[in-house]
Design a protein around this motif. Structure first.
Motif, PDB file in Angstrom:
ATOM      1  N   ALA A  13     -11.229   7.708  -1.519  1.00  0.00           N
ATOM      2  CA  ALA A  13     -11.256   8.940  -2.310  1.00  0.00           C
ATOM      3  C   ALA A  13     -12.504   9.754  -1.987  1.00  0.00           C
ATOM      4  O   ALA A  13     -12.455  10.990  -1.911  1.00  0.00           O
ATOM      5  N   ALA A  14     -13.630   9.059  -1.777  1.00  0.00           N
ATOM      6  CA  ALA A  14     -14.869   9.759  -1.418  1.00  0.00           C
ATOM      7  C   ALA A  14     -14.731  10.436  -0.057  1.00  0.00           C
ATOM      8  O   ALA A  14     -15.135  11.600   0.126  1.00  0.00           O
ATOM      9  N   LEU A  15     -14.156   9.727   0.919  1.00  0.00           N
ATOM     10  CA  LEU A  15     -13.966  10.310   2.249  1.00  0.00           C
ATOM     11  C   LEU A  15     -12.991  11.479   2.197  1.00  0.00           C
ATOM     12  O   LEU A  15     -13.163  12.483   2.899  1.00  0.00           O
ATOM     13  N   ASN A  16     -11.960  11.349   1.370  1.00  0.00           N
ATOM     14  CA  ASN A  16     -11.015  12.448   1.179  1.00  0.00           C
ATOM     15  C   ASN A  16     -11.722  13.686   0.658  1.00  0.00           C
ATOM     16  O   ASN A  16     -11.383  14.822   1.004  1.00  0.00           O
ATOM     17  N   GLU A  17     -12.714  13.457  -0.208  1.00  0.00           N
ATOM     18  CA  GLU A  17     -13.422  14.557  -0.861  1.00  0.00           C
ATOM     19  C   GLU A  17     -14.289  15.333   0.130  1.00  0.00           C
ATOM     20  O   GLU A  17     -14.452  16.552  -0.006  1.00  0.00           O
ATOM     21  N   ILE A  18     -14.860  14.642   1.112  1.00  0.00           N
ATOM     22  CA  ILE A  18     -15.845  15.306   1.989  1.00  0.00           C
ATOM     23  C   ILE A  18     -15.302  15.633   3.371  1.00  0.00           C
ATOM     24  O   ILE A  18     -16.005  16.261   4.169  1.00  0.00           O
ATOM     25  N   LYS A  19     -14.082  15.213   3.690  1.00  0.00           N
ATOM     26  CA  LYS A  19     -13.577  15.478   5.042  1.00  0.00           C
ATOM     27  C   LYS A  19     -13.354  16.976   5.246  1.00  0.00           C
ATOM     28  O   LYS A  19     -12.990  17.704   4.318  1.00  0.00           O
ATOM     29  N   SER A  20     -13.598  17.428   6.460  1.00  0.00           N
ATOM     30  CA  SER A  20     -13.406  18.837   6.791  1.00  0.00           C
ATOM     31  C   SER A  20     -13.307  18.960   8.304  1.00  0.00           C
ATOM     32  O   SER A  20     -13.525  17.991   9.050  1.00  0.00           O
ATOM     33  N   GLU A  21     -13.007  20.158   8.759  1.00  0.00           N
ATOM     34  CA  GLU A  21     -12.895  20.401  10.197  1.00  0.00           C
ATOM     35  C   GLU A  21     -14.255  20.274  10.884  1.00  0.00           C
ATOM     36  O   GLU A  21     -14.322  20.002  12.083  1.00  0.00           O
ATOM     37  N   PHE A  37       0.869  -1.185   0.000  1.00  0.00           N
ATOM     38  CA  PHE A  37       0.000   0.000   0.000  1.00  0.00           C
ATOM     39  C   PHE A  37       0.901   1.228   0.000  1.00  0.00           C
ATOM     40  O   PHE A  37       1.495   1.570   1.026  1.00  0.00           O
ATOM     41  N   ASP A  38       1.021   1.848  -1.148  1.00  0.00           N
ATOM     42  CA  ASP A  38       1.879   3.022  -1.292  1.00  0.00           C
ATOM     43  C   ASP A  38       1.156   4.238  -0.724  1.00  0.00           C
ATOM     44  O   ASP A  38       0.160   4.697  -1.276  1.00  0.00           O
ATOM     45  N   LYS A  39       1.673   4.770   0.392  1.00  0.00           N
ATOM     46  CA  LYS A  39       1.006   5.903   1.045  1.00  0.00           C
ATOM     47  C   LYS A  39       0.956   7.122   0.137  1.00  0.00           C
ATOM     48  O   LYS A  39      -0.041   7.834   0.074  1.00  0.00           O
ATOM     49  N   GLY A  40       2.026   7.360  -0.589  1.00  0.00           N
ATOM     50  CA  GLY A  40       2.065   8.524  -1.470  1.00  0.00           C
ATOM     51  C   GLY A  40       1.115   8.404  -2.638  1.00  0.00           C
ATOM     52  O   GLY A  40       0.630   9.398  -3.167  1.00  0.00           O
ATOM     53  N   ALA A  41       0.819   7.167  -3.057  1.00  0.00           N
ATOM     54  CA  ALA A  41      -0.044   6.969  -4.228  1.00  0.00           C
ATOM     55  C   ALA A  41      -1.482   7.321  -3.940  1.00  0.00           C
ATOM     56  O   ALA A  41      -2.289   7.452  -4.845  1.00  0.00           O
ATOM     57  N   PHE A  42      -1.839   7.478  -2.649  1.00  0.00           N
ATOM     58  CA  PHE A  42      -3.241   7.714  -2.363  1.00  0.00           C
ATOM     59  C   PHE A  42      -3.648   9.189  -2.374  1.00  0.00           C
ATOM     60  O   PHE A  42      -4.776   9.504  -2.137  1.00  0.00           O
ATOM     61  N   ASP A  43      -2.758  10.063  -2.704  1.00  0.00           N
ATOM     62  CA  ASP A  43      -3.122  11.481  -2.777  1.00  0.00           C
ATOM     63  C   ASP A  43      -3.907  11.708  -4.070  1.00  0.00           C
ATOM     64  O   ASP A  43      -3.425  12.280  -5.033  1.00  0.00           O
ATOM     65  N   ARG A  44      -5.139  11.211  -4.085  1.00  0.00           N
ATOM     66  CA  ARG A  44      -5.943  11.256  -5.300  1.00  0.00           C
ATOM     67  C   ARG A  44      -7.357  11.709  -4.996  1.00  0.00           C
ATOM     68  O   ARG A  44      -7.800  11.701  -3.860  1.00  0.00           O
ATOM     69  N   LYS A  45      -8.059  12.068  -6.063  1.00  0.00           N
ATOM     70  CA  LYS A  45      -9.438  12.526  -5.948  1.00  0.00           C
ATOM     71  C   LYS A  45     -10.325  11.616  -6.785  1.00  0.00           C
ATOM     72  O   LYS A  45      -9.859  10.849  -7.623  1.00  0.00           O
ATOM     73  N   LEU A  46     -11.632  11.734  -6.568  1.00  0.00           N
ATOM     74  CA  LEU A  46     -12.577  10.944  -7.357  1.00  0.00           C
ATOM     75  C   LEU A  46     -12.392  11.204  -8.844  1.00  0.00           C
ATOM     76  O   LEU A  46     -12.521  10.296  -9.669  1.00  0.00           O
ATOM     77  N   PHE A  92      -5.168   2.186   4.270  1.00  0.00           N
ATOM     78  CA  PHE A  92      -4.482   3.467   4.133  1.00  0.00           C
ATOM     79  C   PHE A  92      -4.778   4.313   5.366  1.00  0.00           C
ATOM     80  O   PHE A  92      -5.929   4.396   5.792  1.00  0.00           O
ATOM     81  N   GLN A  93      -3.752   4.903   5.918  1.00  0.00           N
ATOM     82  CA  GLN A  93      -3.947   5.829   7.024  1.00  0.00           C
ATOM     83  C   GLN A  93      -4.090   7.228   6.442  1.00  0.00           C
ATOM     84  O   GLN A  93      -3.147   7.777   5.875  1.00  0.00           O
ATOM     85  N   VAL A  94      -5.303   7.774   6.554  1.00  0.00           N
ATOM     86  CA  VAL A  94      -5.629   9.053   5.920  1.00  0.00           C
ATOM     87  C   VAL A  94      -5.768  10.125   6.981  1.00  0.00           C
ATOM     88  O   VAL A  94      -6.543   9.982   7.936  1.00  0.00           O
ATOM     89  N   ASP A  95      -5.033  11.201   6.833  1.00  0.00           N
ATOM     90  CA  ASP A  95      -5.087  12.307   7.790  1.00  0.00           C
ATOM     91  C   ASP A  95      -6.485  12.912   7.802  1.00  0.00           C
ATOM     92  O   ASP A  95      -7.095  13.157   6.757  1.00  0.00           O
ATOM     93  N   GLY A  96      -7.017  13.120   8.991  1.00  0.00           N
ATOM     94  CA  GLY A  96      -8.337  13.715   9.130  1.00  0.00           C
ATOM     95  C   GLY A  96      -9.449  12.705   9.362  1.00  0.00           C
ATOM     96  O   GLY A  96     -10.584  13.097   9.615  1.00  0.00           O
ATOM     97  N   LEU A  97      -9.126  11.402   9.286  1.00  0.00           N
ATOM     98  CA  LEU A  97     -10.117  10.359   9.547  1.00  0.00           C
ATOM     99  C   LEU A  97      -9.791   9.659  10.861  1.00  0.00           C
ATOM    100  O   LEU A  97      -8.616   9.501  11.217  1.00  0.00           O
ATOM    101  N   ASN A  98     -10.817   9.236  11.579  1.00  0.00           N
ATOM    102  CA  ASN A  98     -10.640   8.430  12.782  1.00  0.00           C
ATOM    103  C   ASN A  98     -10.829   6.965  12.371  1.00  0.00           C
ATOM    104  O   ASN A  98     -11.941   6.511  12.153  1.00  0.00           O
ATOM    105  N   GLN A  99      -9.722   6.244  12.245  1.00  0.00           N
ATOM    106  CA  GLN A  99      -9.773   4.899  11.683  1.00  0.00           C
ATOM    107  C   GLN A  99      -9.590   3.844  12.768  1.00  0.00           C
ATOM    108  O   GLN A  99      -8.652   3.913  13.575  1.00  0.00           O
TER     109      GLN A  99
END
Length: 534
Positions: free
Chosen positions: A301-309, A252-261, A322-329
C-alpha cells in the motif's frame, strides 16, 4: 429461537418499517434469529422456491411451519410453501437482505455437500491403491477425470466466496478434511472421502506445475484461478505426512489489493507519521510482526501511494505475493543463487529510487539495506520482532553497527491484525472485570467508549466478526532515541523515551479501536499478549 412483535420503539427503522409490520399484525424476525435455524427445517422449502419468493423456513411443529418472508402479502409464495410442505404456514416479517444472506449461507453449504456426494457417486472409490504402487501414467489419467476436476474447482470456488486466505487439505486415517482460514481462524468446510486424496493432490500438483511423481518430499508451486471478474493467485505447498500429502494453498486476491494506506485501519496520527516517512527521498522504513500480520499488505500500500512515472521502484520478494502495476518486482530464487543480498547488489546497479526487500534475514542483507538507505535510496523492508523497539535491537543483533542503524532508520512500524466486529449483529457490551484487571492502567482508554460485540449471524458465519483491521505501534527516530541506540541503551530505556515522546503501544492503539466499536478487548489481548510478558 424467539420472535417479537414489531413496534416503532423496538424495531430498527433502517431494517423493517415498524408501522407496516404493526398494521399487518405480523411478527418481526431478526438477523440473529435467522442465523440459528435447523438446516433440516430450512431445507423443507426447495432452494429455487426460497430464492424466487425470498422466503425461509424457520421452525416446524407437527401441523405448522413458521417462515420468514420479505412480503407477507405474497399469497402466491405462501400457497406454494403450503402445497410443497403440506403444513399450515405462519408468516413472519424479515428484511429481504437478511433472508437472502440466510438463504445463501444455508443452501450453499447443502449445495456443496450435495456436489461432493454427486462427485463421489461418479467415481469408483473402491479400495485406494497405495501411493507408492500407483503408476504415474495412471495418476495423470486420474487428474483429468471430470469428477476430480469438479471437486477441486468446488473447493477453490467455495474458498474464494468465503473470503478464505488459506485452504488446508489434510489427510487423516479415514477421511480428508478441507479447512478454510477466514479472518485468521480455521473453519472446517468439507470432508471428501479418503479414497479421493490421490486424485485431489495430483490435480492440484498439475495446476501448480509440480512433479506428481514426487510424493516423499515437500514441493512448492502456484497457479491463478478466475471466478467471475476476480483473479486469484494461489501459492501452493505440499508436505508428506503419515497419512499422505497435506496441501496448503494461500490465496492472493488481485482485485482486493486496490487499496490505500487510509483504508488499512490506521488512525489519523499513525497515518500522518507513516505518510511523512514514505515521501522522504531516502532512509529506511521497517515493518515488524509475525507471519500473517499484514506487513506485506502495508508495504504494498505504501509503494502504491508513492509510485509515479518519475520514480523507479524495485522490489525483491520471496515469493512475489501481489503483482502491482508500475513496480519492478523480482522473485528471489536461492536455488539459482538469487538470494536477497545477491538481488540487492544487482538492484543497486539499476538506478533505483525506492527499494523494497521482502525480509531482512541475515547480516549481509541487513548491511546492504542500511547502506542503500544511507546512500540516497528510500528502503522498505520487514523484520520479525515483537514490537517497534525490539525491531531496532534485532538489526543490531544481526550484526549491523549501532551508528549505522541509528543513522539509516527513519521509522519502525509494528503491526498486528484483529478481527472486526460484524456490523450486522453488533450490540453494546461492557468490559469483564477480569479483563479490565489484565489491562491495568491501559483500561482507562476504554472509559466513555462505545464497546460492542457480535452476537453471530448469517453474515459472519455466526462468529460475530467479519473482516480484519490493523493495529499499529509507530516508532519515530527522534534525536534522543538515536542517541540511546548509539550508546547501546537497553530496550526498556528506549521504549520509555519513545512513550514519553508520544508513542502509542500496540495494545493502546488496539484499545482505541475497541473504544470506537471496531473490535473487542479479547481480540486485542490475544494480538498483544507479549505486552503482558514485558
Amino acid at each position: 429461537m424467539t420472535t417479537r412483535t414489531a413496534s416503532p420503539a423496538a424495531s430498527d427503522p433502517g431494517a423493517i418499517c415498524p408501522p407496516r409490520a404493526t398494521e399487518l399484525h405480523t411478527e418481526v424476525t431478526t438477523a440473529d434469529e435467522l442465523a440459528n435455524l435447523d438446516p433440516e427445517v430450512v431445507l423443507l422449502i426447495p432452494e429455487a422456491q426460497a430464492r424466487q419468493h425470498c422466503v425461509l423456513a424457520m421452525r416446524r411443529t407437527e401441523t405448522s411451519l413458521r417462515v420468514a418472508i420479505a412480503d407477507p402479502l405474497d399469497v402466491v409464495a405462501l400457497d406454494r410453501v403450503r402445497n410443497s410442505t403440506r403444513l399450515r404456514v405462519v408468516a413472519t416479517l424479515a428484511t429481504r437482505s437478511d433472508i437472502e444472506h440466510a438463504i445463501e449461507r444455508y443452501y450453499r453449504g447443502q449445495e456443496a455437500a450435495r456436489e461432493v456426494q454427486e462427485i463421489v457417486e461418479t467415481i469408483d472409490v473402491g479400495i485406494e491403491v497405495p501411493v507408492e504402487d500407483t503408476d504415474v501414467s495412471e495418476l495423470r489419467k486420474r487428474v483429468e477425470e471430470a469428477p476430480v476436476v469438479r471437486l477441486v474447482n468446488l473447493i477453490l470456488g467455495e474458498a474464494i466466496r468465503e473470503r478464505a486466505s488459506d485452504v488446508h487439505i489434510e489427510p487423516h486415517r479415514n477421511r480428508i478434511m478441507v479447512r478454510y482460514r477466514i479472518d485468521g481462524v480455521l473453519h472446517e468446510a468439507l470432508r471428501p472421502p479418503r479414497e479421493l486424496l490421490t486424485g485431489i493432490v495430483s490435480r492440484i500438483k498439475v495446476l501448480s506445475n509440480m512433479d506428481i511423481a514426487i510424493r516423499l518430499r515437500p514441493q512448492d508451486g502456484g497457479f491463478t484461478v478466475s471466478l467471475g471478474d476476480r483473479k486469484v493467485d494461489l501459492r501452493v505447498s505440499t508436505l508428506p505426512t503419515v497419512f499422505g500429502e497435506k496441501i496448503v494453498m494461500r490465496l492472493f486476491d488481485k482485485g482486493a489489493f486496490d487499496r490505500k494506506l487510509s483504508n488499512l485501519g490506521m488512525d489519523a496520527e499513525v497515518l500522518r507519521q507513516f505518510h511523512a516517512a514514505i515521501v522522504k527521498p531516502h532512509g529506511m522504513i521497517l515493518m515488524s510482526g509475525p507471519t500473517g500480520s499484514g506487513k506485506s499488505t502495508t508495504l504494498y500500500a505504501a509503494l502504491n501511494e508513492i509510485k509515479s512515472e518519475e520514480t523507479n521502484i524495485i522490489t525483491v520478494e520471496d515469493p512475489v505475493e501481489f503483482q502491482v502495476d508500475g513496480l519492478n518486482q523480482v522473485a528471489a530464487n536461492p536455488k539459482a543463487g538469487l538470494t536477497f543480498p545477491a538481488a540487492l547488489k544487482s538492484i543497486l546497479r539499476q538506478d533505483p529510487d525506492v527499494i523494497m526487500i521482502g525480509e531482512i534475514r541475515d547480516q549481509e542483507a541487513a548491511d546492504l539495506a542500511v547502506k542503500a538507505a544511507l546512500t540516497g535510496h528510500l528502503m522498505f523492508s520487514s523484520v520479525h520482532a515483537n514490537d517497534a523497539v525490539s525491531t531496532v535491537t534485532r538489526l543490531v543483533d544481526i550484526g549491523v553497527d549501532r551508528f549505522l542503524v541509528a543513522s539509516a532508520v527513519q521509522l519502525v512500524v509494528a503491526q498486528r491484525l484483529v478481527r472486526r466486529v460484524c456490523s450486522h449483529c453488533s450490540e453494546p457490551c461492557t468490559i469483564d472485570p477480569m479483563l479490565r484487571l489484565r489491562l491495568g492502567v491501559d483500561a482507562a482508554i476504554l472509559d466513555d467508549g462505545s464497546m460492542v460485540r457480535g452476537r453471530g449471524c448469517v453474515h459472519c458465519r455466526k462468529t460475530g466478526f467479519h473482516g480484519r483491521v490493523g493495529i499499529y505501534e509507530v516508532l519515530t527516530m527522534s534525536r534522543d532515541i538515536r542517541n540511546l541506540i548509539v550508546r547501546g541503551a537497553h530496550d526498556d530505556e528506549v521504549r520509555c523515551c519513545a512513550l514519553a515522546g508520544g508513542m502509542e503501544t500496540l495494545r493502546q492503539n488496539g484499545l482505541r479501536k475497541v473504544r470506537a466499536g471496531v473490535t473487542t478487548v479479547e481480540e486485542v489481548l490475544e494480538a498483544t499478549f507479549h505486552d503482558e510478558e514485558g
